[in-house]
Design a protein around this motif. Structure first.
Motif, mmCIF file in Angstrom:
data_model
loop_
_atom_site.group_PDB
_atom_site.id
_atom_site.type_symbol
_atom_site.label_atom_id
_atom_site.label_comp_id
_atom_site.label_asym_id
_atom_site.label_seq_id
_atom_site.Cartn_x
_atom_site.Cartn_y
_atom_site.Cartn_z
ATOM 1 N N ASP A 100 0.804 -1.048 -0.032
ATOM 2 C CA ASP A 100 0.006 0.274 0.134
ATOM 3 C C ASP A 100 0.865 1.195 -0.064
ATOM 4 O O ASP A 100 0.546 2.095 -0.693
ATOM 5 C CB ASP A 100 -0.957 -0.016 1.191
ATOM 6 C CG ASP A 100 -2.014 -1.204 1.291
ATOM 7 O OD1 ASP A 100 -2.281 -1.505 0.057
ATOM 8 O OD2 ASP A 100 -2.562 -1.225 2.417
ATOM 9 N N THR A 101 2.086 1.173 0.810
ATOM 10 C CA THR A 101 2.847 2.424 0.877
ATOM 11 C C THR A 101 3.346 2.539 -0.483
ATOM 12 O O THR A 101 3.514 3.964 -0.949
ATOM 13 C CB THR A 101 3.959 2.060 1.824
ATOM 14 O OG1 THR A 101 3.208 1.835 3.120
ATOM 15 C CG2 THR A 101 4.844 3.265 2.184
ATOM 16 N N ILE A 102 3.758 1.382 -1.210
ATOM 17 C CA ILE A 102 4.552 1.690 -2.471
ATOM 18 C C ILE A 102 3.735 2.092 -3.344
ATOM 19 O O ILE A 102 3.914 3.100 -4.277
ATOM 20 C CB ILE A 102 5.183 0.033 -3.004
ATOM 21 C CG1 ILE A 102 6.207 -0.191 -2.114
ATOM 22 C CG2 ILE A 102 5.379 0.259 -4.386
ATOM 23 C CD1 ILE A 102 6.761 -1.711 -2.309
ATOM 24 N N ASP A 103 2.282 2.013 -3.397
ATOM 25 C CA ASP A 103 1.544 2.334 -4.380
ATOM 26 C C ASP A 103 1.192 3.740 -4.262
ATOM 27 O O ASP A 103 0.986 4.575 -5.207
ATOM 28 C CB ASP A 103 0.125 1.665 -4.173
ATOM 29 C CG ASP A 103 0.130 0.042 -4.486
ATOM 30 O OD1 ASP A 103 0.868 -0.206 -5.427
ATOM 31 O OD2 ASP A 103 -0.720 -0.514 -4.124
ATOM 32 N N ALA A 104 1.243 4.137 -2.829
ATOM 33 C CA ALA A 104 0.836 5.648 -2.605
ATOM 34 C C ALA A 104 2.163 6.430 -3.008
ATOM 35 O O ALA A 104 1.978 7.659 -3.457
ATOM 36 C CB ALA A 104 0.676 5.916 -1.100
ATOM 37 N N LYS A 105 3.118 5.888 -2.766
ATOM 38 C CA LYS A 105 4.462 6.613 -3.256
ATOM 39 C C LYS A 105 4.623 6.763 -4.820
ATOM 40 O O LYS A 105 5.023 7.736 -5.621
ATOM 41 C CB LYS A 105 5.678 5.935 -2.984
ATOM 42 C CG LYS A 105 6.009 5.956 -1.385
ATOM 43 C CD LYS A 105 5.929 7.169 -0.624
ATOM 44 C CE LYS A 105 6.219 7.303 1.102
ATOM 45 N NZ LYS A 105 6.226 8.519 1.440
#
Length: 356
Positions: A100-105
């Motif tokens: 999820d963090t990677i998608d947000a970044k």
């Protein structure tokens, strides 16, 4: 003249008497020799049988100890598997958070890239950049580089977590397969020992006809234990069942020694709950008038016979909680057919070592 004949007759009788006496002595010596040889042979056979029984008892104790140790190992392995499963679940949650963090970044990077492109187009259109605009572009470029480094770090963490998850899953599968294989071997060994125990019980019943072992059941012909339409054991059957009672008492004694001091442990509950199930079976022929006056039907006759066997074993010292009697009537025949031989096979008593 008469006196001379009398003396001659006595002289003729005496040699015949001596020969007869000698023959009788030789016959007696021969019979005594046969008796001594038979006693010696029977003593040797009895000694060998006792040695084989002692060896099998020792092997049974060893296998039970190994099985108990294996059960402990299995419990530890299950605890390790549960712990690894929990860790695996936690890692999967961490992986989801990282993803999820990677998608947000990535979304943030795309937004910044769009902003940079728009700013570049504006700069080219104006062909003159102020100091503030140059500073903003430098800041955006620095943020983009930082986000790319953070994305790379997150990607590496994701790959490491996936590799660890695969490794733990392989460990769980390997541990489970090894434990299953070990348990299968021990169960097979225990089954072989139980079969040899039934063979020893069958040797104790060798004077009775129709004694067989099928899988985990010891089968005795009902005609060898009871008379026609009778539920009282014959005298010969009682003497033969004494050997079965001795075998059951020996099992009880050895299991008590094995679990001494561990009676309340959960691992010993299955061992403590063993019983000998005595099943009575009848043939498919309906009861005659005289027999029907004493028993309701074949199930009643088979139940009375099973109870007669268990009560005799109890009279020989076997604890009643180790015996379970059941009458199954003619519901479970061994063979089909209505001929005399088939009906005789279906009239039987079965012993089975099982759990409550």
């Amino acid at each position: 003249m008469a006196r001379r004949r009398s003396r001659s007759s006595q002289a003729n009788i005496w040699p015949g008497f001596v020969d007869g006496l000698s023959t009788l002595l030789l016959v007696l010596m021969f019979v005594l020799s046969i008796f001594v040889v038979a006693q010696f042979y029977l003593g040797e056979q009895l000694t060998k049988s006792q040695e084989r029984l002692n060896e099998q008892d020792s092997e049974l104790s060893r296998l039970r100890a190994e099985l108990a140790a294996l059960a402990d190992d299995l419990a530890l392995a299950k605890a390790d598997a549960a712990r690894l499963t929990d860790e695996n679940s936690s890692l999967r949650l961490d992986l989801d958070v990282l993803q999820d963090t990677i998608d947000a970044k990535n979304a943030q990077i795309a937004s910044l890239g769009t902003a940079i492109a728009a700013s570049a187009e504006e700069l080219e259109a104006e062909k003159a950049l102020t100091e503030d605009q140059k500073s903003e572009i430098a800041t955006l470029n620095a943020q983009l580089a930082a986000l790319r480094r953070q994305l790379q770090s997150l990607q590496e963490a994701l790959e490491a977590a996936e590799a660890k998850d695969l490794e733990q899953q392989a460990q769980i599968e390997n541990l489970s397969s090894r434990l299953n294989a070990a348990l299968a071997r021990k169960v097979q060994e225990l089954s072989e020992v139980r079969s040899r125990f039934f063979e020893e019980a069958r040797s104790a019943l060798q004077d009775l006809p129709g004694v067989t072992v099928r899988g985990d059941r010891l089968i005795i012909s009902g005609d060898a234990l009871f008379g026609s339409c009778e539920a009282t054991l014959s005298a010969g059957a009682q003497e033969s069942l004494d050997g079965v009672a001795i075998a059951i008492l020996e099992i009880d004694r050895r299991i008590k020694q094995q679990i001494a001091g561990r009676e309340n442990d959960e691992a010993t509950q299955a061992i403590q709950n063993w019983v000998i199930r005595v099943d009575g079976h009848a043939d498919q022929t309906p009861l005659g008038p005289s027999c029907a006056a004493r028993f309701v039907d074949n199930k009643g006759l088979s139940t009375a016979r099973a109870l007669s066997v268990t009560r005799y074993l109890e009279s020989r010292g076997v604890p009643s909680r180790r015996l379970v009697a059941s009458g199954l009537g003619d519901d479970f025949p061994l063979v089909s057919g209505r001929d005399a031989a088939s009906l005789a096979q279906n009239r039987r008593i079965e012993f089975k070592l099982t759990e409550r």
